[in-house]
Scaffold this motif. Structure first.
Motif, mmCIF file in Angstrom:
data_model
loop_
_atom_site.group_PDB
_atom_site.id
_atom_site.type_symbol
_atom_site.label_atom_id
_atom_site.label_comp_id
_atom_site.label_asym_id
_atom_site.label_seq_id
_atom_site.Cartn_x
_atom_site.Cartn_y
_atom_site.Cartn_z
ATOM 1 N N MET A 1 52.518 12.239 100.769
ATOM 2 C CA MET A 1 53.174 11.058 100.249
ATOM 3 C C MET A 1 52.131 10.123 99.703
ATOM 4 N N THR A 2 52.309 9.606 98.476
ATOM 5 C CA THR A 2 51.329 8.762 97.833
ATOM 6 C C THR A 2 51.024 7.528 98.647
ATOM 7 N N ALA A 3 52.054 6.983 99.311
ATOM 8 C CA ALA A 3 51.850 5.760 100.064
ATOM 9 C C ALA A 3 50.883 5.941 101.210
ATOM 10 N N VAL A 4 50.709 7.169 101.668
ATOM 11 C CA VAL A 4 49.864 7.414 102.827
ATOM 12 C C VAL A 4 48.593 8.155 102.470
ATOM 13 N N ASN A 5 48.682 9.117 101.565
ATOM 14 C CA ASN A 5 47.567 10.017 101.361
ATOM 15 C C ASN A 5 46.315 9.332 100.870
ATOM 16 N N GLY A 6 46.458 8.189 100.223
ATOM 17 C CA GLY A 6 45.287 7.478 99.752
ATOM 18 C C GLY A 6 44.481 6.868 100.866
ATOM 19 N N ILE A 55 57.581 9.005 109.177
ATOM 20 C CA ILE A 55 57.853 10.410 109.493
ATOM 21 C C ILE A 55 57.068 11.336 108.569
ATOM 22 N N ILE A 56 57.324 11.236 107.273
ATOM 23 C CA ILE A 56 56.695 12.159 106.326
ATOM 24 C C ILE A 56 55.190 11.927 106.268
ATOM 25 N N GLY A 57 54.779 10.675 106.333
ATOM 26 C CA GLY A 57 53.351 10.380 106.343
ATOM 27 C C GLY A 57 52.652 11.022 107.525
ATOM 28 N N ARG A 58 53.293 10.972 108.686
ATOM 29 C CA ARG A 58 52.676 11.578 109.879
ATOM 30 C C ARG A 58 52.670 13.102 109.786
ATOM 31 N N ILE A 59 53.730 13.686 109.238
ATOM 32 C CA ILE A 59 53.744 15.139 109.055
ATOM 33 C C ILE A 59 52.603 15.552 108.126
ATOM 34 N N ASN A 60 52.456 14.841 107.023
ATOM 35 C CA ASN A 60 51.384 15.165 106.073
ATOM 36 C C ASN A 60 50.008 15.001 106.700
ATOM 37 N N ARG A 61 49.831 13.924 107.449
ATOM 38 C CA ARG A 61 48.541 13.653 108.076
ATOM 39 C C ARG A 61 48.232 14.718 109.139
ATOM 40 N N CYS A 62 49.219 15.041 109.958
ATOM 41 C CA CYS A 62 49.016 16.087 110.971
ATOM 42 C C CYS A 62 48.663 17.415 110.314
ATOM 43 N N ALA A 63 49.373 17.756 109.243
ATOM 44 C CA ALA A 63 49.098 19.023 108.554
ATOM 45 C C ALA A 63 47.669 19.061 108.030
ATOM 46 N N ALA A 64 47.219 17.951 107.452
ATOM 47 C CA ALA A 64 45.854 17.898 106.922
ATOM 48 C C ALA A 64 44.828 18.053 108.040
ATOM 49 N N LEU A 65 45.053 17.366 109.160
ATOM 50 C CA LEU A 65 44.116 17.449 110.278
ATOM 51 C C LEU A 65 44.136 18.826 110.927
ATOM 52 N N PHE A 66 45.328 19.420 111.059
ATOM 53 C CA PHE A 66 45.405 20.762 111.622
ATOM 54 C C PHE A 66 44.633 21.750 110.762
ATOM 55 N N GLN A 67 44.754 21.621 109.449
ATOM 56 C CA GLN A 67 44.069 22.559 108.567
ATOM 57 C C GLN A 67 42.562 22.400 108.656
ATOM 58 N N GLN A 68 42.106 21.190 108.932
ATOM 59 C CA GLN A 68 40.672 20.982 109.107
ATOM 60 C C GLN A 68 40.189 21.540 110.438
#
Length: 196
Positions: A1-6, A55-68
């Motif tokens: 989500m643009t609002a969070v990913n930055g 919700i979506i921001g946390r899902i995206n953030r968790c996914a990014a951290l899990f992949q790292q």
């Protein structure tokens, strides 16, 4: 989500004292990066409904951290997560797949699958054969080495992922799995994604 990913929203600071109390109540449940992003948005747009970000921001953030974090066993054997998912798709289906079927199984683009298949073929983990009736069609299968690699790494990878999730108790993990399953089912239905 643009609002969070930055990472940081405009304004750069926490919400002012007068921020929306409804959103503040939501944020009382967590103090994470996304909570900070939401406070920043509330500072510049006090009436903004930030529920989707939470919700979506946390899902995206968790996914990014899990992949790292989660790929330590895969790095040891020189695999990326997408390559491993491709090998796992061939292993769990137990049959040859066409590249387009691999793309559906792994939620990947055709170009990405082509690149991964080339790399895995060069490592003798998969092999391709042409279709006897249609030379435009290829069939992909695991080699013995590919199957052995998946069977050897998968238990270690699952143990590693269990450790990553160990800070969340088992009841909460089960509840989270159910909620995410419901969300994914709705999204797949709405967006026409394949179900297996």
């Amino acid at each position: 989500m643009t609002a969070v990913n930055g990472g940081a929203a405009p304004g750069g600071g926490a919400a002012a004292d007068g921020a929306d109390t409804r959103s503040s109540a939501h944020l009382g449940r967590a103090d994470d990066t996304v909570a900070g992003v939401v406070r920043q948005w509330q500072a510049v747009h006090p009436g903004l409904d930030t529920g989707p970000i939470e919700i979506i921001g946390r899902i995206n953030r968790c996914a990014a951290l899990f992949q790292q974090a989660e790929d330590a066993p895969l790095r040891r054997v020189g695999l990326t997560r997408p390559e491993f998912e491709l090998l796992c798709a061939l292993r769990r289906t137990g049959r040859e797949l066409t590249p387009s079927e691999v793309a559906r199984e792994t939620f990947s683009s055709g170009a990405a699958v082509t690149k991964r298949l080339k790399q895995l073929t060069e490592r003798a983990l998969v092999e391709r054969r042409g279709d006897t009736r249609d030379r435009r069609v290829a069939h992909v299968r695991l080699t013995d080495a590919g199957r052995d690699l998946v069977d050897g790494v998968l238990p270690e990878q699952l143990t590693y992922e269990t450790a990553v999730l160990s800070g969340v108790d088992s009841a909460a993990q089960e509840e989270l799995a159910v909620l995410l399953g419901e969300l994914l089912g709705r999204l797949e239905g709405r967006l026409g994604a394949p179900r297996f």
